[in-house]
Design a protein around this motif. Structure first.
Motif, PDB file in Angstrom:
ATOM      1  N   PHE A   2       1.058  -1.250   0.098  1.00 54.42           N
ATOM      2  CA  PHE A   2       0.034   0.096  -0.154  1.00 54.42           C
ATOM      3  C   PHE A   2       1.029   1.422  -0.070  1.00 54.42           C
ATOM      4  O   PHE A   2       1.804   1.277   0.611  1.00 54.42           O
ATOM      5  N   VAL A   3       0.595   1.951  -0.725  1.00 58.14           N
ATOM      6  CA  VAL A   3       1.134   3.695  -0.727  1.00 58.14           C
ATOM      7  C   VAL A   3       0.213   4.625  -0.486  1.00 58.14           C
ATOM      8  O   VAL A   3      -0.856   4.610  -1.186  1.00 58.14           O
ATOM      9  N   LEU A   4       0.582   5.231   0.317  1.00 59.17           N
ATOM     10  CA  LEU A   4      -0.501   6.442   0.916  1.00 59.17           C
ATOM     11  C   LEU A   4       0.144   7.673   0.556  1.00 59.17           C
ATOM     12  O   LEU A   4       1.325   8.092   0.886  1.00 59.17           O
ATOM     13  N   THR A   5      -0.350   8.337  -0.296  1.00 59.30           N
ATOM     14  CA  THR A   5      -0.121   9.611  -0.687  1.00 59.30           C
ATOM     15  C   THR A   5      -1.102  10.697   0.044  1.00 59.30           C
ATOM     16  O   THR A   5      -2.450  10.764  -0.252  1.00 59.30           O
ATOM     17  N   ILE A  69      -5.113   6.430  -1.309  1.00 55.67           N
ATOM     18  CA  ILE A  69      -4.435   4.833  -1.067  1.00 55.67           C
ATOM     19  C   ILE A  69      -4.367   4.116  -2.433  1.00 55.67           C
ATOM     20  O   ILE A  69      -5.380   3.999  -3.217  1.00 55.67           O
ATOM     21  N   GLY A  70      -3.031   3.709  -2.710  1.00 51.78           N
ATOM     22  CA  GLY A  70      -2.818   2.976  -3.836  1.00 51.78           C
ATOM     23  C   GLY A  70      -2.496   1.677  -3.576  1.00 51.78           C
ATOM     24  O   GLY A  70      -1.546   1.382  -2.633  1.00 51.78           O
ATOM     25  N   VAL A  71      -3.036   0.619  -4.028  1.00 50.98           N
ATOM     26  CA  VAL A  71      -2.905  -0.895  -3.778  1.00 50.98           C
ATOM     27  C   VAL A  71      -2.372  -1.481  -5.323  1.00 50.98           C
ATOM     28  O   VAL A  71      -2.947  -1.191  -6.112  1.00 50.98           O
ATOM     29  N   GLY A  87       6.513   1.485  -9.260  1.00 50.00           N
ATOM     30  CA  GLY A  87       5.492   0.299  -9.337  1.00 50.00           C
ATOM     31  C   GLY A  87       3.776   0.855  -9.321  1.00 50.00           C
ATOM     32  O   GLY A  87       3.696   2.153  -8.985  1.00 50.00           O
ATOM     33  N   SER A  88       2.817  -0.052  -9.567  1.00 43.91           N
ATOM     34  CA  SER A  88       1.659   0.327  -9.641  1.00 43.91           C
ATOM     35  C   SER A  88       1.100   0.925  -8.496  1.00 43.91           C
ATOM     36  O   SER A  88       0.149   1.605  -8.716  1.00 43.91           O
ATOM     37  N   ALA A  89       1.491   0.363  -7.184  1.00 45.51           N
ATOM     38  CA  ALA A  89       0.937   1.101  -6.003  1.00 45.51           C
ATOM     39  C   ALA A  89       1.254   2.536  -6.071  1.00 45.51           C
ATOM     40  O   ALA A  89       0.375   3.461  -5.392  1.00 45.51           O
ATOM     41  N   ASP A 196      -5.126  -9.625  -4.560  1.00 45.65           N
ATOM     42  CA  ASP A 196      -5.519  -9.588  -5.901  1.00 45.65           C
ATOM     43  C   ASP A 196      -4.610  -8.756  -6.911  1.00 45.65           C
ATOM     44  O   ASP A 196      -4.276  -9.105  -7.828  1.00 45.65           O
ATOM     45  N   ALA A 197      -3.659  -7.882  -6.175  1.00 39.17           N
ATOM     46  CA  ALA A 197      -2.914  -7.198  -6.883  1.00 39.17           C
ATOM     47  C   ALA A 197      -1.437  -7.602  -7.236  1.00 39.17           C
ATOM     48  O   ALA A 197      -0.903  -7.451  -8.259  1.00 39.17           O
TER      49      ALA A 197
END
Length: 200
Positions: A2-5, A69-71, A87-89, A196-197
């Motif tokens: 998880f990436v939080l911006t 929130i990017g997953v 990366g996609s997150a 699922d990611a």
């Protein structure tokens, strides 16, 4: 992962609150540490879905933040700083924080990622609605309550010099018990999206 911006609301007309945010989020476990990414934004990389829920609710309580929130995947080897992450997150987190700025009267958060992200966002937004509606008086009570501990309302009442009934009413009005029940559900939804990611 998880990436939080997290982007400061109204930063052009207010003081820089990023140092305050970094202090607030310091107790939340990360894979890559919380730090200023650019200007009025901060970013962190997390592995645990419950930690994401904690970080989101802390930001909403503090007020004045858009939370994206990017997953998805984070390229390895991991860099020393989220600013160097790929990366996609990271891509999803950027899309999410931009969308969080358009949520209107709803909690200013968004989740982007594989299937299930919309459901996770919906549950977090419902939790956020209750967090945003709480008064300082309610927070004084809620901060002393311990989930699942018998007699805690009586102990809190004694500490604050109020009646147990007043504590009970404040907890009910603030949907505190519901929050404790829903936090794990929100984390589980995020964990499913994260799983699922990683599925080809």
């Amino acid at each position: 992962m998880f990436v939080l911006t997290i982007d400061q609301i109204g930063s052009r007309s207010s003081t820089d609150r990023i140092p305050e945010l970094l202090t607030l989020l310091r107790p939340v476990p990360t894979v890559l540490p919380w730090e200023r990414s650019v200007g009025d934004e901060a970013q962190g990389v997390l592995a645990g879905a419950p930690d994401v829920v904690q970080a989101v609710l802390l930001c909403l309580r503090a007020g004045g933040w858009y939370v994206g929130i990017g997953v998805g995947e984070v390229d390895t080897p991991l860099p020393a700083s989220p600013r160097e992450g790929r990366g996609s997150a990271f891509v999803h987190a950027r899309t999410a924080v931009d969308r969080a700025k358009k949520t209107g009267e709803r909690a200013p958060l968004a989740v982007e990622g594989p299937d299930g992200a919309a459901e996770a966002e919906g549950v977090l937004a419902l939790l956020g609605r209750h967090v945003l509606a709480r008064s300082e008086a309610e927070w004084r009570i809620l901060d002393l309550l311990e989930p699942g501990v018998r007699g805690t309302q009586t102990a809190v009442a004694r500490t604050l010099g109020i009646t147990p009934q007043a504590v009970s009413k404040a907890a009910a009005r603030a949907a505190w018990h519901e929050e404790q029940a829903v936090r794990p559900a929100a984390a589980r939804l995020l964990a499913w999206v994260d799983r699922d990611a990683g599925t080809p």
